[in-house]
Design an enzyme around this catalytic site. Structure first.
Site, short mmCIF file in Angstrom:
data_model
loop_
_atom_site.label_atom_id
_atom_site.label_comp_id
_atom_site.label_asym_id
_atom_site.label_seq_id
_atom_site.Cartn_x
_atom_site.Cartn_y
_atom_site.Cartn_z
N ILE A 156 0.84 -1.20 0.00
CA ILE A 156 0.00 0.00 0.00
C ILE A 156 0.87 1.25 0.00
CG2 ILE A 156 -1.71 1.32 1.30
CD1 ILE A 156 -2.86 -1.34 2.28
N CYS A 233 -4.35 6.19 7.00
CA CYS A 233 -5.31 5.20 6.50
C CYS A 233 -4.87 3.80 6.88
CB CYS A 233 -5.45 5.32 4.99
SG CYS A 233 -6.34 6.78 4.42
N ALA A 234 -4.05 3.69 7.92
CA ALA A 234 -3.51 2.38 8.34
C ALA A 234 -4.33 1.84 9.50
CB ALA A 234 -2.03 2.53 8.69
N ARG A 235 -3.92 2.13 10.72
CA ARG A 235 -4.63 1.74 11.93
C ARG A 235 -4.62 2.92 12.90
NH1 ARG A 235 -6.11 -1.66 9.13
NH2 ARG A 235 -6.17 -3.92 9.44
N ASP A 259 -8.66 8.23 8.56
CA ASP A 259 -9.70 7.25 8.24
C ASP A 259 -9.89 6.21 9.34
OD1 ASP A 259 -11.58 5.95 6.33
OD2 ASP A 259 -10.09 4.34 6.34
N GLU A 264 -13.59 1.43 16.30
CA GLU A 264 -14.41 1.56 15.10
C GLU A 264 -15.51 2.60 15.33
OE1 GLU A 264 -14.23 0.02 11.90
OE2 GLU A 264 -12.22 -0.30 12.71
N HIS A 284 -13.46 4.86 8.48
CA HIS A 284 -12.80 3.60 8.13
C HIS A 284 -13.38 3.04 6.83
CE1 HIS A 284 -10.98 -0.48 9.61
NE2 HIS A 284 -10.38 0.01 8.54
#
Length: 311
Positions: A156, A233-235, A259, A264, A284
């Site tokens: 990515i 945009c990873a974790r 993101d 969550e 997410h």
């Protein structure tokens, strides 16, 4: 063997039936459930008697692993597996497979999309138009000519690097292990301190592990260039998000595109990033495109079919 798909995979039922056909043709039982659940008791009920369970990105806790006597494989329709009780799987000899590569393009594209949103103030501009406003105060910045720092130069990270280079950016990268593939993507490897000092835009692409949880902390944020932008945009748990919010509100950073979070969405009331300045948030969705969902389903079923053929 019994194969149980515990939650939807975001593709039409017809595609699931088509992908499951080789499993049933080989004499195995296949069952699927139309609604996702995070309830451990319900997950255990759906998993009962299954040799193989198929999940996406909802948690699969240790209590469920330990309750399913027949379980031999957890097939994860996701790149990361940090939501699976890996220790419990190891203790019981349960294999875990992921779907590497299915979302490389989608995550890389949203990485650039969030960068454009932050630099060109797209959300603020949309709000201004709807409120009867003008372009006043909405001067943006370009990616072209900027230095982008890619932290984590796997598939990515490399895909994002290629897109940023297409915009005319210089791309530097940091990873524990340098690769020729990353160099071919136009990434110039530097140390982390140099990357943070040089990069106008820092984009994170590392997995969540015990070592990376909270790794991008207040010190690393402080080491970034004044006026830089952070994209994640990873974790979410990789970053100290309270420190990030403080850096945004205090003017240390010019903006952020985020993101992923410590949990969550929906975000809890009072979550710091939700009210931080110049911060574009998405719930997410980096992995979530029609194309990636189809790739994911195909990889997931292919993994299971290959595994069954060997067992």
């Amino acid at each position: 063997m019994r194969v149980a798909l515990l939650e939807p995979l975001g593709v039409p039922d017809e595609m699931i039936h088509e992908l499951a056909a080789p499993i049933e043709a080989a004499g195995h039982e296949f069952v699927s459930y139309p609604e996702k659940t995070c309830d451990a008791a319900e997950l255990a009920r759906r998993s009962a008697g299954a040799d193989v369970v198929m999940i996406a990105n909802n948690p699969y806790p240790a209590s469920v692993v330990e309750a399913v006597d027949a379980l031999k494989l957890v097939a994860v329709a996701f790149a990361g597996v940090d939501h699976v009780a890996l220790d419990a799987c190891r203790e019981r000899g349960v294999e875990v497979m992921n779907c590497a590569g299915y979302s490389d393009v989608s995550v890389a594209e949203l990485t650039v999309g969030l960068t454009i949103d932050v630099l060109r103030r797209v959300v603020a501009a949309d709000t201004a138009v709807r409120a009867g406003g003008t372009s006043a105060g909405l001067v943006g910045r370009e990616i072209c000519g900027k230095t982008v720092g890619i932290v984590g130069t796997g598939h990515i990270g490399c895909a994002a690097a290629r897109l940023f280079r297409a915009f005319g950016a210089r791309v530097v990268g940091y990873a524990r292990h340098e690769s020729e593939a990353a160099r071919e993507a136009g990434i110039e490897f530097v140390g982390l301190a140099d990357l943070l000092e040089q990069a106008d835009i820092v984009s994170l692409h590392v997995p969540l592990t015990p070592e990376t949880r909270g790794w991008f902390d207040a010190d690393k944020i402080c080491a970034m260039r004044d006026g830089a932008v952070l994209i994640n945009c990873a974790r979410g748990a990789i970053v100290n998000n309270d420190a990030l919010a403080a850096a945004l509100n205090g003017g240390k950073l010019a903006g952020a595109g985020i993101d992923v979070f410590d949990m969550e969405p929906p975000l809890p009331e009072g979550y710091a990033l939700a009210s931080a300045k110049n911060c574009v948030l998405t719930p997410h969705v980096a992995y979530l495109t029609e194309e990636s969902m189809q790739r994911r389903a195909k990889i997931e079923f292919s993994n299971v079919i290959d595994w069954l053929a060997k067992h």
